[in-house]
Design an enzyme around this catalytic site. Structure first.
Site, PDB file in Angstrom:
ATOM      1  N   GLY A 190      -4.432   0.641   0.856  1.00 14.50           N
ATOM      2  CA  GLY A 190      -5.223   0.461  -0.347  1.00 14.50           C
ATOM      3  C   GLY A 190      -4.513   1.208  -1.456  1.00 14.50           C
ATOM      4  O   GLY A 190      -3.312   1.063  -1.610  1.00 14.50           O
ATOM      5  N   GLU A 191      -5.230   2.049  -2.132  1.00 14.52           N
ATOM      6  CA  GLU A 191      -4.631   2.857  -3.197  1.00 14.52           C
ATOM      7  C   GLU A 191      -5.051   4.307  -2.958  1.00 14.52           C
ATOM      8  O   GLU A 191      -6.229   4.635  -3.050  1.00 14.52           O
ATOM      9  CB  GLU A 191      -5.099   2.327  -4.556  1.00 14.52           C
ATOM     10  CG  GLU A 191      -4.571   3.079  -5.746  1.00 14.52           C
ATOM     11  CD  GLU A 191      -3.058   3.222  -5.733  1.00 14.52           C
ATOM     12  OE1 GLU A 191      -2.352   2.209  -5.586  1.00 14.52           O
ATOM     13  OE2 GLU A 191      -2.568   4.360  -5.848  1.00 14.52           O
ATOM     14  N   CYS A 234      -0.032   3.139   5.437  1.00 15.74           N
ATOM     15  CA  CYS A 234       0.356   3.029   4.030  1.00 15.74           C
ATOM     16  C   CYS A 234      -0.397   4.047   3.168  1.00 15.74           C
ATOM     17  O   CYS A 234      -0.084   5.234   3.240  1.00 15.74           O
ATOM     18  CB  CYS A 234       0.183   1.595   3.553  1.00 15.74           C
ATOM     19  SG  CYS A 234       1.169   1.286   2.067  1.00 15.74           S
ATOM     20  N   ILE A 286       3.989  -2.850   1.726  1.00 14.04           N
ATOM     21  CA  ILE A 286       3.407  -3.265   0.441  1.00 14.04           C
ATOM     22  C   ILE A 286       3.297  -2.019  -0.446  1.00 14.04           C
ATOM     23  O   ILE A 286       2.470  -1.147  -0.194  1.00 14.04           O
ATOM     24  CB  ILE A 286       2.008  -3.902   0.644  1.00 14.04           C
ATOM     25  CG1 ILE A 286       2.085  -5.065   1.648  1.00 14.04           C
ATOM     26  CG2 ILE A 286       1.433  -4.368  -0.693  1.00 14.04           C
ATOM     27  CD1 ILE A 286       0.740  -5.513   2.184  1.00 14.04           C
ATOM     28  N   HIS A 302       1.909  -2.042   7.602  1.00  9.23           N
ATOM     29  CA  HIS A 302       0.565  -2.570   7.887  1.00  9.23           C
ATOM     30  C   HIS A 302       0.549  -3.417   9.166  1.00  9.23           C
ATOM     31  O   HIS A 302       0.584  -4.645   9.074  1.00  9.23           O
ATOM     32  CB  HIS A 302       0.118  -3.470   6.734  1.00  9.23           C
ATOM     33  CG  HIS A 302      -0.173  -2.753   5.459  1.00  9.23           C
ATOM     34  ND1 HIS A 302      -1.439  -2.348   5.106  1.00  9.23           N
ATOM     35  CD2 HIS A 302       0.635  -2.378   4.450  1.00  9.23           C
ATOM     36  CE1 HIS A 302      -1.404  -1.748   3.934  1.00  9.23           C
ATOM     37  NE2 HIS A 302      -0.154  -1.753   3.507  1.00  9.23           N
ATOM     38  N   GLU A 345      -1.877  -4.162  10.937  1.00  8.89           N
ATOM     39  CA  GLU A 345      -3.143  -4.890  11.065  1.00  8.89           C
ATOM     40  C   GLU A 345      -3.052  -6.320  10.543  1.00  8.89           C
ATOM     41  O   GLU A 345      -3.928  -7.136  10.844  1.00  8.89           O
ATOM     42  CB  GLU A 345      -4.278  -4.126  10.349  1.00  8.89           C
ATOM     43  CG  GLU A 345      -4.297  -4.195   8.830  1.00  8.89           C
ATOM     44  CD  GLU A 345      -3.308  -3.260   8.136  1.00  8.89           C
ATOM     45  OE1 GLU A 345      -2.486  -2.626   8.827  1.00  8.89           O
ATOM     46  OE2 GLU A 345      -3.356  -3.177   6.896  1.00  8.89           O
TER      47      GLU A 345
HETATM   48  N1  GLN Z   1       0.955   2.298  -3.214  1.00 13.04           N
HETATM   49  C1  GLN Z   1      -0.299   2.556  -2.589  1.00 13.04           C
HETATM   50  C2  GLN Z   1      -0.728   3.998  -2.796  1.00 13.04           C
HETATM   51  O1  GLN Z   1      -0.096   4.715  -3.465  1.00 13.04           O
HETATM   52  C3  GLN Z   1      -0.258   2.256  -1.114  1.00 13.04           C
HETATM   53  C4  GLN Z   1      -0.096   0.773  -0.906  1.00 13.04           C
HETATM   54  C5  GLN Z   1      -0.720   0.269   0.354  1.00 13.04           C
HETATM   55  O2  GLN Z   1      -1.553   0.918   0.970  1.00 13.04           O
HETATM   56  N2  GLN Z   1      -0.373  -0.945   0.708  1.00 13.04           N
HETATM   57  O3  GLN Z   1      -1.722   4.403  -2.283  1.00 13.04           O
END
Ligand code: GLN
Length: 203
Positions: free
Chosen positions: A49-50, A81, A141, A177, A179
């Site tokens: 996610g972020e 990630c 990603i 990822h 999943e």
């Molecule tokens: N760039 C995202 C972050 O800084 C991570 C990207 C992802 O989870 N696919 O959290």
């Protein structure tokens, strides 16, 4: 033995795919959004996610310190990630002051956020993964990489010369990822870890 209860932190990010992968790996999987749900699980997945947004949602939901405390107490965890970023003890390029990603300290490592993203936003490839008998498809990603690991951290995979999967004790992290690929071996490894199996020292 009962199926292990594995939570997926569901404040933000891709929770559904992790729930499905965990169930396929034999866990009783559920979402975690509140303290009582965190207290009830035997292990926790922190999805992609972020990491900046997730950090501040953890604060808003009063979960940041309880989660740090459970990790310090040995809660098995797997971060993919953004989840890898959060599980680090130190985050480079953590984001703007006041909105930066906050480390949970589950693994003694320094992670650089958006490290691959600076070169190429998204890519995938088949890479060897320690303990698995054939390559895993790794989907990156805007992914981080690991720039430093402590002595107790086992490196499980590299891509383009960078560390992209690690384990310390009962805590696992991947920059990619699994999943989204339909290959549940990384989730199986984590469920085995939650069950107290798959210890590299014992194999
Ligand atoms: N760039 C995202 C972050 O800084 C991570 C990207 C992802 O989870 N696919 O959290």
């Amino acid at each position: 033995m009962r199926a292990p209860r594995v939570g997926v932190l569901a404040l933000q990010g891709d929770t559904r795919e992790h729930l499905a992968a965990l169930r396929a790996a034999g866990a009783e999987a559920s979402t975690v959004r509140r303290r009582s749900e965190l207290d009830a699980v035997d292990g926790l997945v922190i999805p992609g996610g972020e990491s900046t947004a997730m950090s501040h949602l953890l604060l808003d939901f009063d979960l940041l310190e309880p989660l740090r405390a459970r990790l310090a107490d040995g809660l098995p965890a797997y971060g993919a990630c953004a989840g890898m970023i959060l599980l680090a003890s130190e985050i480079l390029d953590a984001g703007a002051d006041g909105r930066a990603a906050l480390p949970l300290g589950g693994i003694d490592m320094t992670v650089r956020r958006n490290a691959f993203g600076r070169q190429v936003d998204s890519f995938e490839g088949d890479i060897p993964f320690e303990g698995l008998d054939s390559n895993v498809r790794a989907v990156f990603i805007r992914a981080p990489w690991v720039e430093r690991v402590g002595d107790d951290v086992q490196v499980l995979a590299r891509a383009a010369g960078h560390i992209v999967a690690v384990r310390q004790g009962a805590v696992l992290a991947t920059a990619f990822h699994p999943e989204v690929t339909g290959d549940h071996r990384v989730h199986q490894l984590f469920v085995d870890m939650v069950n107290g199996r798959g210890d590299p020292a014992a194999t």
